[in-house]
Design a protein around this motif. Structure first.
Motif, PDB file in Angstrom:
ATOM      1  N   LEU A  72       0.887  -1.133  -0.063  1.00  0.00           N
ATOM      2  CA  LEU A  72       0.245   0.098   0.016  1.00  0.00           C
ATOM      3  C   LEU A  72       0.841   1.286   0.032  1.00  0.00           C
ATOM      4  O   LEU A  72       0.605   2.163  -0.751  1.00  0.00           O
ATOM      5  N   ALA A  73       1.913   1.312   0.859  1.00  0.00           N
ATOM      6  CA  ALA A  73       2.875   2.314   0.886  1.00  0.00           C
ATOM      7  C   ALA A  73       3.571   2.617  -0.317  1.00  0.00           C
ATOM      8  O   ALA A  73       3.992   3.489  -1.018  1.00  0.00           O
ATOM      9  N   TRP A  74       3.903   1.242  -0.930  1.00  0.00           N
ATOM     10  CA  TRP A  74       4.772   1.215  -2.137  1.00  0.00           C
ATOM     11  C   TRP A  74       3.946   2.058  -3.403  1.00  0.00           C
ATOM     12  O   TRP A  74       4.450   2.914  -4.070  1.00  0.00           O
ATOM     13  N   PHE A  75       2.718   1.637  -3.703  1.00  0.00           N
ATOM     14  CA  PHE A  75       2.043   2.104  -4.589  1.00  0.00           C
ATOM     15  C   PHE A  75       1.383   3.536  -4.496  1.00  0.00           C
ATOM     16  O   PHE A  75       1.011   4.221  -5.357  1.00  0.00           O
ATOM     17  N   SER A  76       1.303   3.717  -3.225  1.00  0.00           N
ATOM     18  CA  SER A  76       0.854   5.142  -2.994  1.00  0.00           C
ATOM     19  C   SER A  76       1.742   6.197  -3.276  1.00  0.00           C
ATOM     20  O   SER A  76       1.833   7.065  -3.897  1.00  0.00           O
ATOM     21  N   ALA A  77       3.320   5.899  -2.928  1.00  0.00           N
ATOM     22  CA  ALA A  77       4.176   6.555  -3.429  1.00  0.00           C
ATOM     23  C   ALA A  77       4.346   6.583  -4.956  1.00  0.00           C
ATOM     24  O   ALA A  77       4.771   7.708  -5.463  1.00  0.00           O
ATOM     25  N   GLY A  78       4.075   5.602  -5.581  1.00  0.00           N
ATOM     26  CA  GLY A  78       3.937   5.567  -6.986  1.00  0.00           C
ATOM     27  C   GLY A  78       2.938   6.580  -7.488  1.00  0.00           C
ATOM     28  O   GLY A  78       3.021   6.976  -8.648  1.00  0.00           O
ATOM     29  N   SER A  79       1.868   6.527  -6.975  1.00  0.00           N
ATOM     30  CA  SER A  79       0.907   7.441  -7.549  1.00  0.00           C
ATOM     31  C   SER A  79       1.187   9.017  -7.375  1.00  0.00           C
ATOM     32  O   SER A  79       1.146   9.481  -8.347  1.00  0.00           O
ATOM     33  N   TRP A  80       1.933   9.199  -6.267  1.00  0.00           N
ATOM     34  CA  TRP A  80       2.204  10.594  -6.490  1.00  0.00           C
ATOM     35  C   TRP A  80       3.169  11.027  -7.236  1.00  0.00           C
ATOM     36  O   TRP A  80       3.369  12.320  -7.739  1.00  0.00           O
ATOM     37  N   VAL A  81       4.195  10.082  -7.459  1.00  0.00           N
ATOM     38  CA  VAL A  81       5.452  10.112  -8.425  1.00  0.00           C
ATOM     39  C   VAL A  81       4.779  10.756  -9.739  1.00  0.00           C
ATOM     40  O   VAL A  81       5.103  11.145 -10.680  1.00  0.00           O
ATOM     41  N   ALA A  82       3.799   9.694 -10.251  1.00  0.00           N
ATOM     42  CA  ALA A  82       2.963   9.702 -11.330  1.00  0.00           C
ATOM     43  C   ALA A  82       2.307  10.928 -11.831  1.00  0.00           C
ATOM     44  O   ALA A  82       2.624  11.602 -12.597  1.00  0.00           O
ATOM     45  N   ILE A  83       1.797  11.492 -10.511  1.00  0.00           N
ATOM     46  CA  ILE A  83       0.894  12.605 -10.692  1.00  0.00           C
ATOM     47  C   ILE A  83       1.918  13.616 -10.829  1.00  0.00           C
ATOM     48  O   ILE A  83       1.655  14.796 -11.454  1.00  0.00           O
ATOM     49  N   PHE A  84       3.200  13.848 -10.199  1.00  0.00           N
ATOM     50  CA  PHE A  84       4.350  14.887 -10.251  1.00  0.00           C
ATOM     51  C   PHE A  84       4.735  14.909 -11.650  1.00  0.00           C
ATOM     52  O   PHE A  84       5.140  15.982 -12.147  1.00  0.00           O
ATOM     53  N   LEU A  85       4.789  13.542 -12.355  1.00  0.00           N
ATOM     54  CA  LEU A  85       5.453  13.609 -13.547  1.00  0.00           C
ATOM     55  C   LEU A  85       4.677  13.901 -14.741  1.00  0.00           C
ATOM     56  O   LEU A  85       5.134  14.330 -15.872  1.00  0.00           O
ATOM     57  N   MET A  86       3.530  14.194 -14.691  1.00  0.00           N
ATOM     58  CA  MET A  86       2.261  14.563 -15.689  1.00  0.00           C
ATOM     59  C   MET A  86       2.585  15.778 -16.117  1.00  0.00           C
ATOM     60  O   MET A  86       2.771  15.931 -17.485  1.00  0.00           O
ATOM     61  N   PRO A  87       2.767  16.802 -15.577  1.00  0.00           N
ATOM     62  CA  PRO A  87       3.015  18.239 -16.283  1.00  0.00           C
ATOM     63  C   PRO A  87       4.423  18.282 -16.593  1.00  0.00           C
ATOM     64  O   PRO A  87       4.667  18.974 -17.642  1.00  0.00           O
ATOM     65  N   ILE A  88       5.339  17.645 -16.240  1.00  0.00           N
ATOM     66  CA  ILE A  88       6.782  17.502 -16.739  1.00  0.00           C
ATOM     67  C   ILE A  88       6.705  16.875 -18.019  1.00  0.00           C
ATOM     68  O   ILE A  88       7.299  17.425 -19.134  1.00  0.00           O
ATOM     69  N   ALA A  89       6.085  15.740 -18.216  1.00  0.00           N
ATOM     70  CA  ALA A  89       5.941  15.126 -19.426  1.00  0.00           C
ATOM     71  C   ALA A  89       5.321  16.247 -20.701  1.00  0.00           C
ATOM     72  O   ALA A  89       5.779  16.018 -21.503  1.00  0.00           O
ATOM     73  N   VAL A  90       4.214  16.719 -20.142  1.00  0.00           N
ATOM     74  CA  VAL A  90       3.627  17.638 -20.935  1.00  0.00           C
ATOM     75  C   VAL A  90       4.535  18.912 -21.472  1.00  0.00           C
ATOM     76  O   VAL A  90       4.616  18.937 -22.675  1.00  0.00           O
ATOM     77  N   VAL A  91       5.070  19.290 -20.628  1.00  0.00           N
ATOM     78  CA  VAL A  91       6.041  20.330 -20.996  1.00  0.00           C
ATOM     79  C   VAL A  91       7.235  20.119 -21.712  1.00  0.00           C
ATOM     80  O   VAL A  91       7.495  20.738 -22.982  1.00  0.00           O
ATOM     81  N   LEU A  92       7.816  18.796 -21.425  1.00  0.00           N
ATOM     82  CA  LEU A  92       8.911  18.142 -22.463  1.00  0.00           C
ATOM     83  C   LEU A  92       8.492  17.945 -23.734  1.00  0.00           C
ATOM     84  O   LEU A  92       8.926  18.199 -24.721  1.00  0.00           O
ATOM     85  N   LEU A  93       7.204  17.313 -23.828  1.00  0.00           N
ATOM     86  CA  LEU A  93       6.461  17.178 -25.165  1.00  0.00           C
ATOM     87  C   LEU A  93       6.227  18.480 -25.886  1.00  0.00           C
ATOM     88  O   LEU A  93       6.561  18.625 -27.158  1.00  0.00           O
ATOM     89  N   ILE A  94       5.810  19.393 -25.313  1.00  0.00           N
ATOM     90  CA  ILE A  94       5.472  20.910 -26.044  1.00  0.00           C
ATOM     91  C   ILE A  94       7.031  21.279 -26.666  1.00  0.00           C
ATOM     92  O   ILE A  94       7.132  21.980 -27.645  1.00  0.00           O
ATOM     93  N   ARG A  95       7.777  21.237 -25.500  1.00  0.00           N
ATOM     94  CA  ARG A  95       9.066  21.914 -25.671  1.00  0.00           C
ATOM     95  C   ARG A  95       9.939  20.989 -27.088  1.00  0.00           C
ATOM     96  O   ARG A  95      10.444  21.555 -27.908  1.00  0.00           O
ATOM     97  N   SER A  96       9.831  19.731 -26.961  1.00  0.00           N
ATOM     98  CA  SER A  96      10.003  18.862 -28.055  1.00  0.00           C
ATOM     99  C   SER A  96       9.452  19.424 -29.639  1.00  0.00           C
ATOM    100  O   SER A  96      10.228  19.236 -30.294  1.00  0.00           O
ATOM    101  N   ILE A  97       8.323  19.754 -29.305  1.00  0.00           N
ATOM    102  CA  ILE A  97       7.812  19.981 -30.672  1.00  0.00           C
ATOM    103  C   ILE A  97       8.256  21.280 -31.316  1.00  0.00           C
ATOM    104  O   ILE A  97       8.476  21.637 -32.513  1.00  0.00           O
ATOM    105  N   VAL A  98       8.540  22.375 -30.206  1.00  0.00           N
ATOM    106  CA  VAL A  98       8.950  23.621 -30.333  1.00  0.00           C
ATOM    107  C   VAL A  98      10.160  23.589 -31.294  1.00  0.00           C
ATOM    108  O   VAL A  98      10.642  24.232 -32.127  1.00  0.00           O
ATOM    109  N   LEU A  99      11.087  22.579 -30.702  1.00  0.00           N
ATOM    110  CA  LEU A  99      12.506  22.592 -31.060  1.00  0.00           C
ATOM    111  C   LEU A  99      12.606  21.602 -32.385  1.00  0.00           C
ATOM    112  O   LEU A  99      13.318  21.943 -33.407  1.00  0.00           O
ATOM    113  N   VAL A 100      11.598  20.689 -32.618  1.00  0.00           N
ATOM    114  CA  VAL A 100      11.476  20.050 -33.775  1.00  0.00           C
ATOM    115  C   VAL A 100      11.196  21.027 -35.220  1.00  0.00           C
ATOM    116  O   VAL A 100      11.722  21.075 -36.277  1.00  0.00           O
TER     117      VAL A 100
END
Length: 493
Positions: A72-100
């Protein structure tokens, strides 16, 4: 490109043969063949192989039932990490489009395109086909770890695993798991199940990264590193291949006056030899008088002086770099045997003051792009090269690791590091792509679940929340599709 076509032709022939025999056996050996497919869980479709089994259900059930509080503690930590990664992934994707887009508009590759961006890895285009042995297993391991996270988390949250399988589309293997009753769980429980795959991919990337750093220490009893580079391979057309040249397993410790300890310093030394003028050699006046075979000097283009006859192919014209305030003690130009000079000289120089007392600095008279490079091995042997140092870098492959026992191949550490690099790239890439709100990815369900968790108090109607999540998913799908189209177009061109 020929290698790509040959590989694709082989893959197409394999799938065509598999589909032909599948159709033939279903027609001629209907019942026995169908029984075989049912027992093995194998399905053959055009350019697609599917294997499904329930053999691992009990094992996954056991893993998901051990230490439920820890999980329970393991996958709860994983859900917080995934939520934290979501805006980072979107920003990286938009940045990649701009550079390409910037690269396509200006028709040139940006130096920083690969830094902090997403990039598709396509065999034969931006990675060599020879790396398919790393590409396919690492991709399969990443998907297995991803799906295993979903399966174990589903069992922990009272879900059910009906089976696991592997799909091979053309030549790309993808693992998958079939879950039941997950949609009936509470939103928080669903979130832990949905984020488990991304969480496991992040951890796999971290483990692969740590392994690349620990390889020298893990292989310490078998390999040495940090004192030289070992020659792994030399192309047949290399200018340092052949008699008197480098051989496989040679240990290179110096390039001209630049010490070599690892692959980075090897590359830096070759770059340094390109940027700087060819160094001179400290020689005694008696050596010059004894070995000088010069003829009347001829001034060539670009200020180059030729003082050697055509009968002395191993000789070069050396220029005496005298001090400005001292009278000329030796001839301005001397024709000397290059190897004899390097073997006799004990130090390099760029002016006479760099040499000890009673020694004089003599530098080869060469064109700007032509360099005299002395590659010194650990045995003391010096390999001479006259030309552009880039030819050496492009035709000689070296390794940081020196095998201490012939039983263990010198390429083993490099293979481990290469595999871990692919594993890290695929795993973090899979985590970032899956967390983006996009149809058929985990992000589609994660964003819907987050809406139910955090907006229930503000928006009572679930249909409105789901409509909002669908709009965000459409937007994420559009952005990801746009990036993939632009990235593949840029890679192909």
């Amino acid at each position: 490109m020929d290698e790509i076509y040959q590989f694709l032709i082989c893959v197409i022939i394999f799938h065509c043969c598999a589909f032909f025999f599948d159709t033939f056996f279903k027609t001629c050996l209907h019942l026995p063949y169908l029984s075989l497919l049912r027992n093995t869980g194998l399905q053959i479709q055009p350019f697609r192989l599917n294997w499904y089994t329930t053999a691992f259900n009990r094992l996954i059930q056991k893993w998901g039932s051990v230490r439920p509080k820890v999980l329970l503690a393991w996958f709860s930590a994983g859900s917080w990490v995934a939520i934290f990664l979501m805006p980072i992934a979107v920003v990286l994707l938009i940045r990649s489009i701009v550079l390409v887009l910037k690269d396509l508009i200006h028709e040139e590759k940006s130096v920083f395109t690969n830094i902090g961006t997403l990039q598709p890895l396509v065999p034969g285009l931006n990675i060599p086909l020879s790396d398919l042995g790393y590409y396919i297993p690492s991709l399969l391991i990443c998907t297995i770890v991803h799906e295993l996270g979903h399966a174990v988390s589903a069992i922990r949250e009272d879900g059910r695993v009906s089976g696991v399988g592997v799909v091979v589309v053309v030549c790309v293997p993808v693992a998958y798991v079939s879950l039941e009753n997950v949609e009936l769980l509470a939103s928080v429980r669903q979130l832990r199940v949905l984020c488990a795959g991304v969480w496991h991919n992040v951890l796999l990337a971290l483990i692969a990264f740590c392994t690349t750093l620990a390889v020298p220490w893990l292989l310490l009893p078998l390999y040495d590193w940090g004192s030289a580079v070992q020659i792994q391979d030399i192309q047949q057309d290399s200018p340092v291949h052949g008699i008197g040249g480098l051989v496989v397993k040679d240990l290179v410790v110096q390039v001209n006056d630049c010490p070599v300890q690892d692959v980075d310093s090897w590359q830096n030394c070759l770059v340094r030899s390109v940027r700087l003028t060819t160094p001179g050699y400290c020689l005694h006046s008696e050596f010059i008088k004894e070995h000088d075979e010069s003829v009347p000097a001829r001034h060539l283009s670009a200020g180059i002086v030729e003082c050697c006859s055509s009968n002395a192919p191993r000789h070069l014209c050396f220029e005496y770099l005298e001090s400005g305030d001292e009278p000329l003690q030796l001839p301005q130009y001397s024709c000397l045997n290059a190897r004899t000079v390097i073997e006799y000289s004990t130090s390099f120089c760029y002016k006479t003051q760099d040499c000890e007392t009673n020694l004089h600095c003599f530098r080869p008279s060469l064109e700007n792009v032509t360099k005299l490079v002395s590659i010194k091995t650990k045995s003391g042997r010096a390999v001479l090269f006259l030309g552009h140092p880039a030819e050496v870098f492009q035709t000689v492959r070296v390794s940081n690791y020196i095998n201490l026992y012939s039983l263990f191949p010198s390429s083993l550490p490099e293979r481990i590091v290469t595999f871990c690099n692919y594993l890290m790239s695929f795993s973090i890439g899979m985590a970032l792509l899956n967390i983006i709100p996009c149809f058929y990815f985990d992000g589609q369900h994660i964003i819907r679940t987050l809406m139910d968790i955090y907006l229930t108090k503000h928006i009572e109607h679930s249909s409105v929340r789901h409509a909002m999540s669908i709009c965000l998913t459409f937007l994420g799908t559009f952005i990801l599709s746009l990036y993939l189209i632009l990235a593949f177009w840029s890679t192909v061109n």
